[in-house]
Design a protein around this motif. Sequence first.
Motif, PDB file in Angstrom:
ATOM      1  N   VAL A  39       0.844  -1.185   0.000  1.00  0.00           N
ATOM      2  CA  VAL A  39       0.000   0.000   0.000  1.00  0.00           C
ATOM      3  C   VAL A  39       0.881   1.237   0.000  1.00  0.00           C
ATOM      4  CG1 VAL A  39      -1.717   1.300   1.304  1.00  0.00           C
ATOM      5  CG2 VAL A  39      -1.857  -1.187   1.201  1.00  0.00           C
ATOM      6  N   GLY A  40       0.650   2.116  -0.947  1.00  0.00           N
ATOM      7  CA  GLY A  40       1.362   3.381  -0.993  1.00  0.00           C
ATOM      8  C   GLY A  40       2.750   3.314  -1.597  1.00  0.00           C
TER       9      GLY A  40
ATOM     10  N   PRO B 182       5.463   1.050   4.233  1.00  0.00           N
ATOM     11  CA  PRO B 182       4.295   0.285   3.780  1.00  0.00           C
ATOM     12  C   PRO B 182       4.395  -1.181   4.174  1.00  0.00           C
ATOM     13  CG  PRO B 182       5.705   0.839   1.932  1.00  0.00           C
ATOM     14  CD  PRO B 182       6.285   1.512   3.137  1.00  0.00           C
TER      15      PRO B 182
ATOM     16  N   TYR C 235       1.194   9.105   4.217  1.00  0.00           N
ATOM     17  CA  TYR C 235       0.056   8.191   4.142  1.00  0.00           C
ATOM     18  C   TYR C 235      -1.247   8.922   3.851  1.00  0.00           C
ATOM     19  CZ  TYR C 235       2.460   3.902   5.199  1.00  0.00           C
ATOM     20  OH  TYR C 235       3.274   2.813   5.121  1.00  0.00           O
ATOM     21  N   CYS C 236      -1.394  10.134   4.347  1.00  0.00           N
ATOM     22  CA  CYS C 236      -2.601  10.915   4.015  1.00  0.00           C
ATOM     23  C   CYS C 236      -2.695  11.124   2.508  1.00  0.00           C
ATOM     24  CB  CYS C 236      -2.587  12.260   4.735  1.00  0.00           C
ATOM     25  SG  CYS C 236      -2.949  12.156   6.489  1.00  0.00           S
TER      26      CYS C 236
ATOM     27  N   THR D 290      -3.092   7.493   0.660  1.00  0.00           N
ATOM     28  CA  THR D 290      -4.417   6.879   0.772  1.00  0.00           C
ATOM     29  C   THR D 290      -5.478   7.698   0.052  1.00  0.00           C
ATOM     30  OG1 THR D 290      -4.744   7.875   2.968  1.00  0.00           O
ATOM     31  CG2 THR D 290      -3.918   5.610   2.895  1.00  0.00           C
ATOM     32  N   TYR D 291      -5.302   9.012  -0.002  1.00  0.00           N
ATOM     33  CA  TYR D 291      -6.241   9.846  -0.762  1.00  0.00           C
ATOM     34  C   TYR D 291      -6.118   9.551  -2.258  1.00  0.00           C
ATOM     35  CZ  TYR D 291      -8.539  13.864  -2.822  1.00  0.00           C
ATOM     36  OH  TYR D 291      -9.362  14.667  -3.574  1.00  0.00           O
TER      37      TYR D 291
ATOM     38  N   LEU E 201      -4.894   6.934  -3.736  1.00  0.00           N
ATOM     39  CA  LEU E 201      -5.292   5.562  -4.043  1.00  0.00           C
ATOM     40  C   LEU E 201      -6.766   5.281  -3.756  1.00  0.00           C
ATOM     41  CD1 LEU E 201      -2.158   3.711  -2.652  1.00  0.00           C
ATOM     42  CD2 LEU E 201      -2.749   4.089  -5.059  1.00  0.00           C
TER      43      LEU E 201
ATOM     44  N   VAL F 237      -8.186   4.956  -0.774  1.00  0.00           N
ATOM     45  CA  VAL F 237      -8.361   4.062   0.370  1.00  0.00           C
ATOM     46  C   VAL F 237      -9.325   4.725   1.353  1.00  0.00           C
ATOM     47  CG1 VAL F 237      -7.214   2.911   2.300  1.00  0.00           C
ATOM     48  CG2 VAL F 237      -6.061   3.100   0.080  1.00  0.00           C
TER      49      VAL F 237
ATOM     50  N   ARG G  82     -10.468   5.075   6.982  1.00  0.00           N
ATOM     51  CA  ARG G  82      -9.341   5.505   7.813  1.00  0.00           C
ATOM     52  C   ARG G  82      -9.895   5.962   9.153  1.00  0.00           C
ATOM     53  NH1 ARG G  82      -5.363   3.184   6.719  1.00  0.00           N
ATOM     54  NH2 ARG G  82      -7.011   1.816   6.148  1.00  0.00           N
TER      55      ARG G  82
ATOM     56  N   ILE H 187      -5.109   2.683  11.937  1.00  0.00           N
ATOM     57  CA  ILE H 187      -3.903   3.487  11.726  1.00  0.00           C
ATOM     58  C   ILE H 187      -2.929   3.090  12.826  1.00  0.00           C
ATOM     59  CG2 ILE H 187      -2.905   5.794  11.665  1.00  0.00           C
ATOM     60  CD1 ILE H 187      -5.662   6.782  10.700  1.00  0.00           C
TER      61      ILE H 187
END
Length: 115
Positions: A3-4, A23, A94-95, A98-99, A101, A103, A106, A111
């Motif tokens: 992820v990421g 990740p 990660y913010c 995830t935005y 991608l 995801v 949250r 987290i």
Amino acid sequence: VEVGSHVGDAAVGRLGLDLRMNPYGCISTDNRVGLIEVVLNAETIANIQKEKGMFSATSAFRKGSLLAWLKDYNQTETSLNKAIEEFTYSCAGYCVATYVLGVADRHSDNIMVKR
């Protein structure tokens, strides 16, 4: 798949940013089903808030629980400042990741913060 990892690689390579992202691995086994890598020596934000007695409907708006937890595992001013910096950079990374991608879901139960 991590992820990421693609977003993190792009930020590091093209923009020269070190977002200190860590990740974890995940494998999709079916539609909406999969396996994720166990992250050792880590706690969820929710567990940290529970441990510090600050878990309630308004926990996300209270200050202090995460800082108190970081202080527990970083006894010197130097190590605490490094931990705060690492958390800040990785949280920002990660913010964004995830935005980008898409995801969802949250919240403080999914987290994690490493010791």
